[in-house]
Motif scaffolding. Structure first.
Motif, PDB file in Angstrom:
ATOM      1  N   PRO A   1       0.827  -1.209   0.000  1.00 21.81           N
ATOM      2  CA  PRO A   1       0.000   0.000   0.000  1.00 21.81           C
ATOM      3  C   PRO A   1       0.861   1.259   0.000  1.00 21.81           C
ATOM      4  CG  PRO A   1      -0.054  -1.085   2.141  1.00 21.81           C
ATOM      5  CD  PRO A   1       0.643  -2.023   1.216  1.00 21.81           C
ATOM      6  N   ILE A   2       0.300   2.353  -0.508  1.00 19.34           N
ATOM      7  CA  ILE A   2       1.052   3.600  -0.622  1.00 19.34           C
ATOM      8  C   ILE A   2       1.560   4.075   0.730  1.00 19.34           C
ATOM      9  CG2 ILE A   2       0.823   6.054  -1.183  1.00 19.34           C
ATOM     10  CD1 ILE A   2      -0.995   5.270  -3.482  1.00 19.34           C
ATOM     11  N   TRP A   3       0.713   3.980   1.754  1.00 17.15           N
ATOM     12  CA  TRP A   3       1.131   4.464   3.079  1.00 17.15           C
ATOM     13  C   TRP A   3       2.333   3.692   3.599  1.00 17.15           C
ATOM     14  CZ3 TRP A   3       1.425   1.146   7.139  1.00 17.15           C
ATOM     15  CH2 TRP A   3       0.680  -0.044   7.062  1.00 17.15           C
ATOM     16  N   PHE A   4       2.400   2.397   3.269  1.00 15.87           N
ATOM     17  CA  PHE A   4       3.530   1.594   3.743  1.00 15.87           C
ATOM     18  C   PHE A   4       4.812   1.974   3.004  1.00 15.87           C
ATOM     19  CE2 PHE A   4       6.088  -2.328   4.006  1.00 15.87           C
ATOM     20  CZ  PHE A   4       6.131  -2.448   5.389  1.00 15.87           C
ATOM     21  N   THR A   5       4.704   2.232   1.703  1.00 13.99           N
ATOM     22  CA  THR A   5       5.863   2.687   0.939  1.00 13.99           C
ATOM     23  C   THR A   5       6.389   4.003   1.505  1.00 13.99           C
ATOM     24  OG1 THR A   5       4.952   1.667  -1.054  1.00 13.99           O
ATOM     25  CG2 THR A   5       6.704   3.271  -1.369  1.00 13.99           C
ATOM     26  N   GLU A   6       5.466   4.928   1.770  1.00 12.65           N
ATOM     27  CA  GLU A   6       5.872   6.211   2.354  1.00 12.65           C
ATOM     28  C   GLU A   6       6.540   6.005   3.702  1.00 12.65           C
ATOM     29  OE1 GLU A   6       2.407   9.116   0.470  1.00 12.65           O
ATOM     30  OE2 GLU A   6       2.060   8.083   2.370  1.00 12.65           O
ATOM     31  N   LEU A   7       5.973   5.122   4.529  1.00 15.42           N
ATOM     32  CA  LEU A   7       6.534   4.850   5.849  1.00 15.42           C
ATOM     33  C   LEU A   7       7.941   4.287   5.735  1.00 15.42           C
ATOM     34  CD1 LEU A   7       6.107   4.713   8.923  1.00 15.42           C
ATOM     35  CD2 LEU A   7       5.163   2.412   8.591  1.00 15.42           C
ATOM     36  N   MET A   8       8.149   3.347   4.797  1.00 13.97           N
ATOM     37  CA  MET A   8       9.465   2.754   4.610  1.00 13.97           C
ATOM     38  C   MET A   8      10.493   3.806   4.200  1.00 13.97           C
ATOM     39  SD  MET A   8       9.780  -0.456   5.277  1.00 13.97           S
ATOM     40  CE  MET A   8      11.317  -0.681   4.384  1.00 13.97           C
ATOM     41  N   GLY A   9      10.113   4.660   3.242  1.00 11.82           N
ATOM     42  CA  GLY A   9      11.021   5.704   2.788  1.00 11.82           C
ATOM     43  C   GLY A   9      11.398   6.657   3.907  1.00 11.82           C
ATOM     44  N   VAL A  10      10.406   7.064   4.696  1.00 19.82           N
ATOM     45  CA  VAL A  10      10.657   7.975   5.812  1.00 19.82           C
ATOM     46  C   VAL A  10      11.531   7.296   6.870  1.00 19.82           C
ATOM     47  CG1 VAL A  10       9.585   9.214   7.725  1.00 19.82           C
ATOM     48  CG2 VAL A  10       8.587   9.350   5.432  1.00 19.82           C
ATOM     49  N   ALA A  11      11.248   6.016   7.160  1.00 19.69           N
ATOM     50  CA  ALA A  11      12.015   5.286   8.178  1.00 19.69           C
ATOM     51  C   ALA A  11      13.491   5.190   7.793  1.00 19.69           C
ATOM     52  CB  ALA A  11      11.429   3.887   8.372  1.00 19.69           C
ATOM     53  N   VAL A  12      13.765   4.887   6.525  1.00 21.50           N
ATOM     54  CA  VAL A  12      15.153   4.809   6.077  1.00 21.50           C
ATOM     55  C   VAL A  12      15.811   6.185   6.173  1.00 21.50           C
ATOM     56  CG1 VAL A  12      16.648   4.404   4.078  1.00 21.50           C
ATOM     57  CG2 VAL A  12      14.803   2.813   4.589  1.00 21.50           C
ATOM     58  N   GLY A  13      15.072   7.236   5.791  1.00 19.69           N
ATOM     59  CA  GLY A  13      15.606   8.592   5.878  1.00 19.69           C
ATOM     60  C   GLY A  13      15.927   8.989   7.306  1.00 19.69           C
ATOM     61  N   VAL A  14      15.038   8.630   8.247  1.00 19.55           N
ATOM     62  CA  VAL A  14      15.265   8.947   9.666  1.00 19.55           C
ATOM     63  C   VAL A  14      16.473   8.186  10.188  1.00 19.55           C
ATOM     64  CG1 VAL A  14      14.313   8.672  11.990  1.00 19.55           C
ATOM     65  CG2 VAL A  14      12.879   9.580  10.145  1.00 19.55           C
ATOM     66  N   LEU A  15      16.587   6.906   9.811  1.00 19.91           N
ATOM     67  CA  LEU A  15      17.710   6.100  10.273  1.00 19.91           C
ATOM     68  C   LEU A  15      19.035   6.647   9.761  1.00 19.91           C
ATOM     69  CD1 LEU A  15      18.678   3.649  11.827  1.00 19.91           C
ATOM     70  CD2 LEU A  15      18.212   2.234   9.818  1.00 19.91           C
ATOM     71  N   VAL A  16      19.091   6.989   8.480  1.00 19.75           N
ATOM     72  CA  VAL A  16      20.319   7.556   7.916  1.00 19.75           C
ATOM     73  C   VAL A  16      20.635   8.899   8.570  1.00 19.75           C
ATOM     74  CG1 VAL A  16      21.368   8.495   5.811  1.00 19.75           C
ATOM     75  CG2 VAL A  16      20.129   6.332   5.719  1.00 19.75           C
ATOM     76  N   SER A  17      19.608   9.713   8.818  1.00 21.18           N
ATOM     77  CA  SER A  17      19.819  11.006   9.479  1.00 21.18           C
ATOM     78  C   SER A  17      20.366  10.817  10.885  1.00 21.18           C
ATOM     79  CB  SER A  17      18.504  11.795   9.528  1.00 21.18           C
ATOM     80  OG  SER A  17      18.029  12.069   8.225  1.00 21.18           O
ATOM     81  N   GLY A  18      19.850   9.798  11.595  1.00 21.80           N
ATOM     82  CA  GLY A  18      20.350   9.518  12.933  1.00 21.80           C
ATOM     83  C   GLY A  18      21.815   9.098  12.918  1.00 21.80           C
ATOM     84  N   ILE A  19      22.185   8.294  11.922  1.00 19.95           N
ATOM     85  CA  ILE A  19      23.582   7.872  11.801  1.00 19.95           C
ATOM     86  C   ILE A  19      24.473   9.063  11.462  1.00 19.95           C
ATOM     87  CG2 ILE A  19      25.167   6.448  10.439  1.00 19.95           C
ATOM     88  CD1 ILE A  19      22.871   4.414  10.176  1.00 19.95           C
ATOM     89  N   LEU A  20      23.981   9.939  10.595  1.00 22.29           N
ATOM     90  CA  LEU A  20      24.730  11.155  10.256  1.00 22.29           C
ATOM     91  C   LEU A  20      24.955  12.012  11.498  1.00 22.29           C
ATOM     92  CD1 LEU A  20      25.972  13.130   8.197  1.00 22.29           C
ATOM     93  CD2 LEU A  20      23.658  14.038   7.815  1.00 22.29           C
ATOM     94  N   LEU A  21      23.918  12.171  12.292  1.00 28.04           N
ATOM     95  CA  LEU A  21      24.043  12.954  13.529  1.00 28.04           C
ATOM     96  C   LEU A  21      25.078  12.316  14.459  1.00 28.04           C
ATOM     97  CD1 LEU A  21      22.996  15.326  15.256  1.00 28.04           C
ATOM     98  CD2 LEU A  21      21.241  13.772  16.158  1.00 28.04           C
ATOM     99  N   TRP A  22      25.065  10.993  14.558  1.00 28.24           N
ATOM    100  CA  TRP A  22      26.041  10.290  15.400  1.00 28.24           C
ATOM    101  C   TRP A  22      27.468  10.571  14.926  1.00 28.24           C
ATOM    102  CZ3 TRP A  22      29.996   6.899  15.080  1.00 28.24           C
ATOM    103  CH2 TRP A  22      30.366   6.204  16.234  1.00 28.24           C
ATOM    104  N   VAL A  23      27.688  10.530  13.617  1.00 33.60           N
ATOM    105  CA  VAL A  23      29.021  10.800  13.056  1.00 33.60           C
ATOM    106  C   VAL A  23      29.472  12.212  13.404  1.00 33.60           C
ATOM    107  CG1 VAL A  23      30.292  11.140  10.884  1.00 33.60           C
ATOM    108  CG2 VAL A  23      28.886   9.100  11.208  1.00 33.60           C
ATOM    109  N   LEU A  24      28.555  13.171  13.272  1.00 35.44           N
ATOM    110  CA  LEU A  24      28.904  14.561  13.548  1.00 35.44           C
ATOM    111  C   LEU A  24      29.206  14.774  15.027  1.00 35.44           C
ATOM    112  CD1 LEU A  24      26.257  16.375  11.301  1.00 35.44           C
ATOM    113  CD2 LEU A  24      28.696  16.043  10.837  1.00 35.44           C
ATOM    114  N   LEU A  25      28.383  14.205  15.912  1.00 34.67           N
ATOM    115  CA  LEU A  25      28.575  14.390  17.342  1.00 34.67           C
ATOM    116  C   LEU A  25      29.850  13.727  17.840  1.00 34.67           C
ATOM    117  CD1 LEU A  25      24.923  13.907  18.673  1.00 34.67           C
ATOM    118  CD2 LEU A  25      26.202  16.043  18.456  1.00 34.67           C
ATOM    119  N   ASN A  26      30.215  12.627  17.205  1.00 32.23           N
ATOM    120  CA  ASN A  26      31.415  11.905  17.622  1.00 32.23           C
ATOM    121  C   ASN A  26      32.643  12.280  16.800  1.00 32.23           C
ATOM    122  OD1 ASN A  26      30.660   9.545  19.695  1.00 32.23           O
ATOM    123  ND2 ASN A  26      28.943   9.813  18.279  1.00 32.23           N
ATOM    124  N   LYS A  27      32.488  13.274  15.925  1.00 35.70           N
ATOM    125  CA  LYS A  27      33.589  13.828  15.124  1.00 35.70           C
ATOM    126  C   LYS A  27      34.340  12.758  14.325  1.00 35.70           C
ATOM    127  CE  LYS A  27      34.187  17.650  18.383  1.00 35.70           C
ATOM    128  NZ  LYS A  27      35.132  18.389  19.269  1.00 35.70           N
TER     129      LYS A  27
END
Length: 480
Positions: free
Chosen positions: A254-280
């Protein structure tokens, strides 16, 4: 912290077993799956029917290798797909260069799931297109680059090998251009950090970078001049949705699930990016992988804005999937070095993601269809059915079909010497002996039939229908 020898041996043999099993799976799919329309297009480039040196559908290295296997082994599907099938071994070599640096057995096993078990990426090793080759050489380039960072004495030679692999990746598929631009940027950064005289020491690889970029960017400009940058999604939302569908092989989500998957991957990658920045960890392997995951889509945005190319979608971003898996693996590698509540949370999330990769792959295993071309999964069966039907006709049977089936049906007609008319017409007028009809065009086709045709072939839940004119049925019945 390095893994002990016993755990390394377990990882090595597990990797060999899994890689061998997947290689067999790739070859079986190459033998059994019906030839797709785009593969047939590659075949016509290989035999010289289409002769554009630079064309978005002419994956240059794939075309040349198909010519070799066609000459050696003939025109069967497995022969034409063999270059991509064998390239899976190159891909596995690149993956192992990365996984053998795992600091824990469980990190290495999770990395195998992230880097080997994406079904959408895996299927391109079974198809006669340039995507599998491009994936293989991209991963080899990444593996060699990461290896070069662990041994300063080996770095100069390794960097030159990285450039060669990157050149082969873009020669296989021009979609790899953003990948090589970013990887070359990191290559230069590492060379410059090596100290005084780095240009002289790395002159060979720097010249290779110049040649590769000249070829890649020049080819892209030629494609733009030929108005050949039309493939892709027309809007940002369409690009987001079609790319998000790469993470799950099943198309009817379903469309809502596709959107959810895309957002979830984006949030996860953003969280990893934040971790890299905070830990230099600005120059870590994880930072390199993140740069690629974020920079490749950004490069497409630039090409869309300034070169008029459509936005990326689906298979055009297939090179991104292993790099995304690499981000997850390298994040686990970082977590394994540390011990904190926050890092344990990351470990739990990424372990669930790794399990998702395994489940998704298990649910997607099949030997009969592809994600991108499910409408062509039974073309071979349909055309063989018609071939048997008309085998004894005095004249070749005339056919009509939509463009979606033109190249694939022509491939089978010309290579199997079926008693069927070979034509480049790509429309249905209701005047031929045999019609290959796609259901989504049924409303336009039905008035043309005017009770002149009978359904002679169909399969449950499959959109192709084959019709025969009543006149030819009567004629050949009387002929008997």
């Amino acid at each position: 912290m390095a893994m002990n020898q016993s755990s390394m041996n377990r990882l090595k043999w597990t990797f060999r077993f899994v890689a061998f099993g997947l290689f067999v799976y790739v070859l079986l799919r190459a033998i059994l799956i019906s030839f797709t329309p785009d593969e047939a297009t590659s075949y016509y480039f290989a035999i010289g029917k289409y002769n554009h040196a630079l064309h978005s559908n002419n994956h240059i290295l794939n075309t040349q290798l198909m010519r070799v296997t066609h000459w050696l082994f003939g025109h069967s599907e497995w022969s034409l797909r063999l270059p991509n099938g064998l390239s899976f071994l190159v891909y596995c070599n690149g993956v192992w260069l990365i996984l053998k640096r795992s600091n824990h057995l469980w990190v290495g096993l999770a990395g195998m799931a992230f880097l080997l078990l994406n079904p959408f990426a895996l299927e391109f090793f079974s198809l006669a297109r340039g995507y599998g080759l491009s994936l293989a050489f991209s991963m080899l380039a990444l593996g060699l680059f990461i290896q070069s960072r662990t041994n300063a004495e080996y770095a100069e030679k390794s960097h030159f090998l990285v450039v060669i692999a990157a050149f082969l990746a873009v020669l296989s598929n021009f979609n790899a251009i953003n990948f090589i631009l970013l990887l070359f940027g990191w290559l230069i950064v590492d060379q410059a950090r090596s100290g005084h005289g780095w240009i002289r020491r790395n002159l060979k690889s720097i010249l290779g970078i110049g040649v590769t970029l000249t070829f890649a960017i020049g080819s892209l400009l030629i494609l733009k001049g030929n108005d050949d940058l039309r493939f892709g999604a027309p809007s940002y939302y369409a690009s987001f949705m079609r790319t998000a569908r790469m993470f799950l092989y099943v198309d009817d989500q379903p469309i809502w699930f596709t959107e959810l998957m895309g957002v979830a991957v984006g949030v996860l990658v953003s969280g990893i990016l934040l971790w890299v920045l905070l830990n230099k960890r600005f120059t870590s392997n994880l930072a390199v992988a993140l740069t690629l995951v974020i920079g490749i889509p950004f490069g497409w945005f630039v090409e869309h804005q300034f070169l008029g190319a459509n936005l990326p979608e689906g298979r055009m971003l297939v090179n991104l999937l292993p790099i995304l898996g690499l981000v997850f693996f390298l994040m686990l590698q970082e977590i394994a070095r540390l011990d904190s509540v926050a890092n344990k949370g990351y470990k739990a999330v990424l372990s669930i993601v790794a399990l998702g990769f395994v489940i998704n792959f298990g649910l997607s295993i099949n030997l009969n269809t592809t994600h991108k071309w499910p409408d062509s999964s039974k073309t071979k069966e349909a055309i063989y059915f018609v071939g048997d039907l008309v085998e004894d006709w005095d004249e070749p049977a005339s056919i009509e079909r939509f463009n979606i089936y033109k190249n694939s049906t022509n491939y089978y007609i010309s290579t199997r010497k079926l008693n069927i008319e070979l034509t480049d017409d790509k429309d249905i007028k209701g005047e031929a002996d045999i019609l290959f009809v796609h259901l989504w065009e049924w409303e336009r086709v039905e008035p043309l039939l005017r009770n002149k045709y009978e359904l002679i072939w169909s399969e449950p839940n499959y959109p192709m229908r084959v019709y025969q004119s009543k006149a030819s049925i009567e004629e050949h019945r009387n002929g008997e």
